[in-house]
Design a protein around this motif. Structure first.
Motif, PDB file in Angstrom:
ATOM      1  N   SER A 146       6.625  -1.018  -3.149  1.00  0.00           N
ATOM      2  CA  SER A 146       6.098  -0.235  -3.858  1.00  0.00           C
ATOM      3  C   SER A 146       4.787  -0.077  -4.530  1.00  0.00           C
ATOM      4  N   GLY A 147       3.912   0.972  -4.660  1.00  0.00           N
ATOM      5  CA  GLY A 147       2.585   0.535  -4.943  1.00  0.00           C
ATOM      6  C   GLY A 147       1.528   0.905  -4.734  1.00  0.00           C
TER       7      GLY A 147
ATOM      8  N   ARG B 111       7.995  -9.434  -8.581  1.00  0.00           N
ATOM      9  CA  ARG B 111       7.649  -9.296  -7.012  1.00  0.00           C
ATOM     10  C   ARG B 111       7.363  -9.282  -6.402  1.00  0.00           C
ATOM     11  N   ASN B 112       7.311 -11.066  -6.378  1.00  0.00           N
ATOM     12  CA  ASN B 112       6.839 -11.536  -5.059  1.00  0.00           C
ATOM     13  C   ASN B 112       5.939 -11.585  -3.931  1.00  0.00           C
TER      14      ASN B 112
ATOM     15  N   ARG C  15      -0.689   0.545  -0.834  1.00  0.00           N
ATOM     16  CA  ARG C  15      -1.117   1.192   0.261  1.00  0.00           C
ATOM     17  C   ARG C  15      -1.597  -0.143   0.943  1.00  0.00           C
ATOM     18  N   SER C  16      -2.540  -0.388   0.444  1.00  0.00           N
ATOM     19  CA  SER C  16      -3.385  -2.164   1.047  1.00  0.00           C
ATOM     20  C   SER C  16      -2.411  -3.379   0.823  1.00  0.00           C
ATOM     21  N   HIS C  17      -3.072  -4.642   0.759  1.00  0.00           N
ATOM     22  CA  HIS C  17      -2.920  -5.955   0.241  1.00  0.00           C
ATOM     23  C   HIS C  17      -1.710  -6.507   1.324  1.00  0.00           C
ATOM     24  N   GLN C  18      -2.190  -5.329   2.282  1.00  0.00           N
ATOM     25  CA  GLN C  18      -0.820  -5.994   3.937  1.00  0.00           C
ATOM     26  C   GLN C  18      -1.089  -6.698   4.201  1.00  0.00           C
TER      27      GLN C  18
ATOM     28  N   GLN D  21      11.432  -0.887  16.754  1.00  0.00           N
ATOM     29  CA  GLN D  21      10.208   0.187  16.440  1.00  0.00           C
ATOM     30  C   GLN D  21      10.551   0.968  15.286  1.00  0.00           C
ATOM     31  N   ALA D  22      11.925   1.043  15.533  1.00  0.00           N
ATOM     32  CA  ALA D  22      11.798   2.622  14.519  1.00  0.00           C
ATOM     33  C   ALA D  22      11.798   2.654  12.766  1.00  0.00           C
ATOM     34  N   GLN D  23      12.213   1.530  12.401  1.00  0.00           N
ATOM     35  CA  GLN D  23      12.451   0.989  11.137  1.00  0.00           C
ATOM     36  C   GLN D  23      11.444   1.504  10.054  1.00  0.00           C
ATOM     37  N   VAL D  24      11.599   1.769   8.906  1.00  0.00           N
ATOM     38  CA  VAL D  24      10.321   2.036   7.768  1.00  0.00           C
ATOM     39  C   VAL D  24      10.447   0.777   7.277  1.00  0.00           C
ATOM     40  N   ALA D  25       8.720   0.341   7.956  1.00  0.00           N
ATOM     41  CA  ALA D  25       8.742  -1.462   8.305  1.00  0.00           C
ATOM     42  C   ALA D  25       7.985  -1.660   6.302  1.00  0.00           C
ATOM     43  N   LYS D  26       8.294  -1.076   5.504  1.00  0.00           N
ATOM     44  CA  LYS D  26       8.640  -1.475   4.068  1.00  0.00           C
ATOM     45  C   LYS D  26       9.448  -1.820   3.648  1.00  0.00           C
ATOM     46  N   SER D  27      10.505  -1.357   4.344  1.00  0.00           N
ATOM     47  CA  SER D  27      12.368  -2.226   4.107  1.00  0.00           C
ATOM     48  C   SER D  27      12.147  -3.306   4.985  1.00  0.00           C
TER      49      SER D  27
END
Length: 287
Positions: free
Chosen positions: A112-113, A69-70, A115-118, A19-25
């Motif tokens: 990168s890039g 970018r996939n 904030r939305s598109h999630q 739960q502490a991991q950086v989500a983007k990674s």
């Protein structure tokens, strides 16, 4: 059991509590969609998505750009809308459309890039007509989008035509569309030029940037209980508000000397996202 093993491997790779991991990674490392029913979880800027569909790299009236970018993954409703927009533009004289980022294979924060598109419900569509529908992968990485603005977004430039107007209008008139973000000068120009039904203009919202592409956002699909819609746009066509944006660009107010310094944004962790996102990450890939 398979889900637990995959999640364990991800945790071991990053060496941090899950739960502490950086989500983007975590989400940036996923190469395929999860083998689950298509469903968004959370909000456009804080969420993830199960069972996304990949927009085909090439269709009769669209091409996905920046393939490295996939990020050409979206909810089936979004993928269908993008294809319909391309078909419409082909019918009215464009060669088709070039499509930028949708979402990552499992949504989530991007490396990168944006904030939305999630959550698989956002798509960037270039504002310049497709000139070729047989671009190579290399060409899709290197071709530049073309700006439509002048005077820092207060006005459209000579690249803007009725075609761009019809592109935005087609997307905005679709009932699935919640909002379209585009630079203020374009909204003002469309307000001046539209002579028919103006109700679609309500969905077109001025926003910084967005002069190379329009950002199309659809509403949460029916039955997606874990999805959070953005508040609807205010009543009216929004043309006066867009003109206010332009006026502030041309005559900016003096800076507020007492304004607090902006706080740096921290990276979202898995704990910041809906609890379903851990299952989305650990689910087997769709084959």
């Amino acid at each position: 059991m398979v889900r637990r093993i995959v999640l364990f491997l991800i945790v071991a790779m990053l060496g941090l509590p899950a739960q502490a991991q950086v989500a983007k990674s975590l989400f940036g490392a996923a190469q395929q969609a999860s083998d689950q029913r298509s469903e968004p979880f959370g909000s456009y800027s804080r969420g993830c998505a199960a069972g996304l569909m990949q927009l085909p790299e090439t269709g009769p009236s669209w091409q996905a750009m920046r393939l490295s970018r996939n990020r050409n993954w979206g909810h089936p409703a979004l993928v269908d809308l993008v294809q319909e927009i391309g078909q419409h533009m082909d019918r009215i004289g464009w060669g088709g459309i070039y499509v930028g980022d949708l979402s990552q294979p499992r949504g989530g924060p991007m490396t990168s890039g944006h904030r939305s598109h999630q959550i698989g419900l956002d798509a960037d569509i270039w504002l310049y007509p497709a000139t070729r529908m047989d671009l190579s992968r290399r060409e899709r990485e290197n071709i530049s989008a073309i700006s439509m603005r002048r005077a820092d977004g207060a006005f459209v430039n000579d690249n803007w035509t009725r075609g761009q107007h019809e592109l935005v209008k087609k997307a905005a008139q679709d009932p699935r569309t919640a909002r379209i973000f585009i630079f203020p000068g374009a909204k003002v120009q469309m307000c001046k030029d539209e002579t028919g039904d103006r109700s679609w203009l309500r969905k077109v919202r001025p926003w910084w940037g967005h002069h190379f592409h329009m950002h199309v956002r659809i509403s949460c699909p029916r039955g997606a209980r874990g999805c959070v819609n953005q508040d609807p746009p205010p009543p009216g066509d929004g043309c006066a508000e867009a003109q206010d944006w332009v006026n502030r660009i041309l005559n900016p107010p003096p800076p507020d000397p007492n304004a607090p310094a902006p706080r740096p944004r921290r990276d979202l962790t898995l704990a910041d996202l809906p609890q379903q996102c851990a299952s989305v990450l650990s689910a087997p890939a769709r084959r």
